[in-house]
Design a protein around this motif. Sequence first.
Motif, mmCIF file in Angstrom:
data_model
loop_
_atom_site.group_PDB
_atom_site.id
_atom_site.type_symbol
_atom_site.label_atom_id
_atom_site.label_comp_id
_atom_site.label_asym_id
_atom_site.label_seq_id
_atom_site.Cartn_x
_atom_site.Cartn_y
_atom_site.Cartn_z
ATOM 1 N N VAL A 198 0.841 -1.206 0.000
ATOM 2 C CA VAL A 198 0.000 0.000 0.000
ATOM 3 C C VAL A 198 0.872 1.251 0.000
ATOM 4 N N LYS A 199 1.911 1.252 0.840
ATOM 5 C CA LYS A 199 2.786 2.427 0.929
ATOM 6 C C LYS A 199 3.489 2.687 -0.403
ATOM 7 N N ALA A 200 3.929 1.618 -1.050
ATOM 8 C CA ALA A 200 4.647 1.782 -2.313
ATOM 9 C C ALA A 200 3.714 2.333 -3.394
ATOM 10 N N GLY A 248 1.596 7.524 -6.191
ATOM 11 C CA GLY A 248 0.368 8.189 -6.618
ATOM 12 C C GLY A 248 -0.587 7.264 -7.350
ATOM 13 N N TRP A 249 -0.421 5.978 -7.192
ATOM 14 C CA TRP A 249 -1.255 5.019 -7.930
ATOM 15 C C TRP A 249 -2.554 4.698 -7.217
ATOM 16 N N ILE A 250 -2.602 4.890 -5.919
ATOM 17 C CA ILE A 250 -3.850 4.650 -5.180
ATOM 18 C C ILE A 250 -4.043 5.770 -4.169
ATOM 19 N N ASP A 251 -5.272 5.918 -3.693
ATOM 20 C CA ASP A 251 -5.588 6.871 -2.627
ATOM 21 C C ASP A 251 -5.392 6.113 -1.305
ATOM 22 N N GLU A 252 -4.312 6.417 -0.606
ATOM 23 C CA GLU A 252 -3.929 5.622 0.569
ATOM 24 C C GLU A 252 -5.038 5.540 1.612
ATOM 25 N N LYS A 253 -5.625 6.687 1.940
ATOM 26 C CA LYS A 253 -6.655 6.699 2.984
ATOM 27 C C LYS A 253 -7.851 5.825 2.589
#
Length: 327
Positions: free
Chosen positions: A281-283, A288-293
Motif C-alpha cells: 500500500v505504501k509503495a 500516486g497510484w492509489i488513494d492511501e486513505k
Amino acid sequence: MNYPEYRPRRLRCNSTIRSMVRENSLAVTDLIYPLFVKPGSGLRDEVSSMPGVFQLSLDQLGNEIAQLKTLGIPAVILFGLPEGKDADGSEGYAENGIVQKAIRAIKAAHPDYYVITDVCLCEYTDHGHCGLLDADGYVQNDPTLDLLTRVALSHVRAGADMVAPSDMMDGRVAAIRTALDDEGFENTPIMAYSAKYASGYYGPFRDAADSVPTFGDRAQYQMDPANADEALRETALDIAEGADIVMVKPALAYMDVLRTLKNEFAYPICAYNVSGEYAMVKAAAANGWIDEKKVVLETMLGFKRAGADLIITYHAKDIARWLINKD
Ligand code: PBG
Ligand code: ZN
C-alpha cells in the motif's frame, strides 16, 4: 424481492441513510500498533521497506506511547531486536532482555497502557528459526515449548498485559497457560497466532525485526497457504488449550479463513495486517497510484466484515488520525 418493488438504491440516496443502514464500522479501539524496540539511545530508525515504521530505542517509548494514547489507540504489540543472538534464543527469555526492559519502560511512564508481547524465538536465535534445532536443522517441537514458556513468563513478570505466541509449535498455548496459572497470572490472556501461514508477506517484517532464517523457510511449522480446513483444526486446538483470542495471519489473502473461524467458534478474532500488505500500500501510494486513505480504510472494513474484532496494523496511527478528522 424483485425490481421494481425492491430498489436497493433507495437506501443509498444520501449519506444519512447510508450511515443508518451501514452494517460494519471501524473504531480506533479495534486497533493494535506493532512496535519494534532495540538497544541504544536516541534511536528512531526507519525500516526501509516499511516507510513510517521505526525501530525505537527504550528512551523513545514514553513519548511514543503518549502519542498513541492521544490518538486513542488502546494497545501495542512488542517485538524485540536483541543485543546478541544464540542457538536457543536466550535473550528472548532473559530477565533483562530488550522486550522485558521495554515493558518496564512503558509501564514506568504509562502504567495503564495495554502492552501485548509477541512470544517467539526467531528474533533471538542465531539461525533465525522459531525454535530449537536438532542436528539436521529440524525445529524440535517439545523442547521448544519450555523456552517459549520462559519467554512468556518473563514478559508477564515484567508487566505485560497479554502474550501472543507466534511460533506455531504444537501445544504451546497449553504450556504457556499452565505456566502463567502456576505463577498466579490466571487473569493474563493469551492471544494465539492460530492460523499463521508460511507467507511471503512477512518479508519487510523480517527486515524490521532482523529475523530472516539463515537457511530454509518456516514451512515445517507455519501453515500451508493452500489449506483452510487445517485452520479449523489449529484454532480448535488453541481454544481447547486456553487461547482467549485467536488470530489469522496474514489478513488480506486469508479473509475466508477469518470468516470461517468466526462462524465456527464465535471467539474474539484478531486479523494481522502484516508488513508486506503495508509495504504494498505504501509503495503504491508513494507513486500516486492509489488513494492511501481510501484503500486503507476499505481494507480495514473488509477485515471487520470478514469477522475480525481486533486488527494489528502498521497503519494504526494514520487510521486514528483519519477517524478523528472525519471529512
Ligand atoms: C515471529 C513473527 C513474524 C511476524 C510476526 N511475528 C515473522 C515470521 O513468522 O516470520 C510477521 C509480522 C509481519 O509480517 O508484519 N514469528
Ligand atoms: Zn518466530
